[in-house]
Design an enzyme around this catalytic site. Structure first.
Site, PDB file in Angstrom:
ATOM      1  N   SER A   8     -16.706  10.421  -8.095  1.00  0.00           N
ATOM      2  CA  SER A   8     -16.798   9.490  -9.571  1.00  0.00           C
ATOM      3  C   SER A   8     -17.808   8.364  -9.081  1.00  0.00           C
ATOM      4  O   SER A   8     -18.503   8.149 -10.177  1.00  0.00           O
ATOM      5  CB  SER A   8     -15.584   9.233 -10.190  1.00  0.00           C
ATOM      6  N   GLY A   9     -17.694   7.659  -8.195  1.00  0.00           N
ATOM      7  CA  GLY A   9     -18.979   6.719  -7.719  1.00  0.00           C
ATOM      8  C   GLY A   9     -19.168   5.556  -8.773  1.00  0.00           C
ATOM      9  O   GLY A   9     -20.087   5.061  -8.787  1.00  0.00           O
ATOM     10  N   GLY A  10     -18.057   5.132  -9.485  1.00  0.00           N
ATOM     11  CA  GLY A  10     -18.506   4.015 -10.392  1.00  0.00           C
ATOM     12  C   GLY A  10     -18.521   4.351 -11.941  1.00  0.00           C
ATOM     13  O   GLY A  10     -18.737   3.253 -12.599  1.00  0.00           O
ATOM     14  N   GLU A  18     -19.432  14.911   2.167  1.00  0.00           N
ATOM     15  CA  GLU A  18     -19.791  14.181   1.200  1.00  0.00           C
ATOM     16  C   GLU A  18     -20.887  13.150   1.370  1.00  0.00           C
ATOM     17  O   GLU A  18     -21.027  12.054   1.730  1.00  0.00           O
ATOM     18  CB  GLU A  18     -18.262  13.085   0.691  1.00  0.00           C
ATOM     19  N   LYS A  76     -12.367  14.557   5.481  1.00  0.00           N
ATOM     20  CA  LYS A  76     -13.453  14.188   4.383  1.00  0.00           C
ATOM     21  C   LYS A  76     -14.209  13.036   5.199  1.00  0.00           C
ATOM     22  O   LYS A  76     -13.712  12.538   6.300  1.00  0.00           O
ATOM     23  CB  LYS A  76     -12.804  13.267   3.143  1.00  0.00           C
ATOM     24  N   LYS A 109     -18.896  17.473  -1.649  1.00  0.00           N
ATOM     25  CA  LYS A 109     -18.712  16.603  -2.679  1.00  0.00           C
ATOM     26  C   LYS A 109     -19.635  15.514  -2.907  1.00  0.00           C
ATOM     27  O   LYS A 109     -20.060  14.479  -2.007  1.00  0.00           O
ATOM     28  CB  LYS A 109     -17.313  15.664  -1.943  1.00  0.00           C
ATOM     29  N   ARG A 112       0.905  -1.146  -0.005  1.00  0.00           N
ATOM     30  CA  ARG A 112      -0.164   0.048   0.067  1.00  0.00           C
ATOM     31  C   ARG A 112       0.793   1.193   0.188  1.00  0.00           C
ATOM     32  O   ARG A 112       0.560   2.305  -0.478  1.00  0.00           O
ATOM     33  CB  ARG A 112      -0.801  -0.027   1.183  1.00  0.00           C
TER      34      ARG A 112
HETATM   35  P1  13P Z   1     -14.896   7.335  -6.303  1.00  0.00           P
HETATM   36  O1  13P Z   1     -14.386   8.545  -7.115  1.00  0.00           O
HETATM   37  O2  13P Z   1     -14.122   6.268  -6.608  1.00  0.00           O
HETATM   38  O3  13P Z   1     -16.297   7.176  -6.171  1.00  0.00           O
HETATM   39  O4  13P Z   1     -14.184   7.918  -4.702  1.00  0.00           O
HETATM   40  C1  13P Z   1     -14.112   9.109  -4.399  1.00  0.00           C
HETATM   41  C2  13P Z   1     -14.257   9.142  -2.877  1.00  0.00           C
HETATM   42  O5  13P Z   1     -13.543   9.662  -2.451  1.00  0.00           O
HETATM   43  C3  13P Z   1     -15.066   8.074  -2.303  1.00  0.00           C
HETATM   44  O6  13P Z   1     -15.459   8.452  -0.940  1.00  0.00           O
END
Ligand code: 13P
Length: 341
Positions: free
Chosen positions: A261-263, A177, A136, A219, A46
């Site tokens: 981006s969420g997928g 978010e 976040k 976000k 990681r």
């Molecule tokens: P994704 O853009 O992969 O959805 O991730 C953003 C993120 O920070 C999710 O908490």
């Protein structure tokens, strides 16, 4: 709380043509992605992976901030500099994920509420000492038959607001978010109504808890058709509906909005952001990206845990960062994709 200082950081996070690299995957999420590619799920791997990301030459041209996970903010790069200091030296603001993950909501087992408020004041103070300047917290809202429940939206909005206020007291700009998940076959209209209601309740709770809107970043997820919907709305509609939803819910005092981006595919995430930024309508906030997968997934596939692939993987990351940086200015075009190929 120093609103002026928070506002300065927030504005730097959404500086023109730059966005945020979300590299704060928890161990389970990071390990799941590593496993798929046959990468060993160890601490040194990681660290090596995240070192590859943050040492990409030219990253700061398009990246204003990077969200770290607890493990990473305590590690040094392979060059033996603390990750937060390395980012700071590049002009990239270090941030930190402070939530403890989304867990089943009691009484509403199909839905989740995000944990992590206990001890948050002390953890925020420690992260500030470790160099973080923003934080976040991600809440997830599921669309489904009879979902989301009022209980889920309210519990998550309340937690987001408590978190945001504690963050600001510690000098950290909160990224708030509320993610409406893309999973399911719902229409874009359904996504619109859930997203609008969620954002309305979130801002109501932020007000109740005394959060300074000038010192935060929203976000959100985009207003988009469900991932398995039969006919999915096009980019123009996604952009129009997302902007309409934001105009109806987000006060102008908020300096910026950085989407997850969420997928979405890499290209969809760039196209949608670009469509929002190329509209002629003046908007009160900057619209940019805070992508995880849409910035990293190609780079991780190229890297595969092998030092020999570092340069190519970094080029892949840089490419997505460049495309999204252009999209944040409304200057991305799909022709840019064939340039790299
Ligand atoms: P994704 O853009 O992969 O959805 O991730 C953003 C993120 O920070 C999710 O908490």
């Amino acid at each position: 709380m120093n609103i002026e200082e928070l506002n300065k950081i927030a504005r730097a996070m959404v500086a023109p043509g730059r966005g945020i690299l979300a590299m704060d995957e928890s161990h389970p999420t990071c390990n799941k992605r590593f496993e798929k590619l046959g990468i060993p799920t160890t601490e040194p791997m990681r660290r090596a992976y995240r070192d590859m990301l943050v040492t990409s030459p030219g990253l700061s041209d398009f990246i204003s901030g990077a969200i770290l996970f607890d493990e990473t903010i305590r590690q040094n790069t392979l060059g033996d500099i603390p990750f937060a200091a390395h980012l700071g030296n590049l002009g990239i603001i270090p941030g930190i994920k402070v939530d403890a993950g989304a867990k089943p909501l009691a009484g509403h087992e199909a839905e989740k509420v995000t944990h992590g408020l206990d001890g948050l004041r002390e953890r925020c103070a420690e992260y500030y000492e470790l160099g973080a300047r923003f934080s976040k917290w991600r809440a997830v809202i599921t669309i489904g038959p009879g979902l989301p429940s009022w209980a889920c939206i309210e519990a998550n909005a309340h937690a987001l607001a408590r978190y945001a206020r504690l963050s600001q007291e510690a000098g950290l700009v909160p990224i708030v978010e509320p993610e409406v998940l893309m999973d399911g076959d719902h229409t874009i209209e359904h996504c619109y109504s859930v997203t609008e209601l969620t954002q309305r309740i979130v801002f109501h709770q932020l007000k109740n808890q005394g959060v300074a809107l000038e010192g935060m970043i929203l976000k959100p997820s985009m207003v988009i058709s469900g991932a398995s919907a039969n006919s999915r709305a096009d980019a123009k509609t996604v952009a129009e509906q997302t902007v309409r939803c934001l105009l109806n819910t987000v006060p102008a005092a908020v300096p910026g909005i950085a989407f997850l981006s969420g997928g979405q595919t890499d290209q969809e995430a760039s196209t949608h952001l670009n469509a929002m930024n190329s509209s002629v309508r003046p908007l009160p906030w900057t619209l940019t990206f805070s992508y995880g997968r849409a910035l990293q997934q190609t780079a991780m596939q190229v890297w595969k845990g092998d030092r020999a692939n570092v340069l190519l993987a970094q080029q892949a990351l840089l490419w997505r960062a460049r495309c999204n940086g252009s999209a944040a200015l409304g200057k991305y075009s799909e022709a840019m994709e064939s340039e790299v190929a």
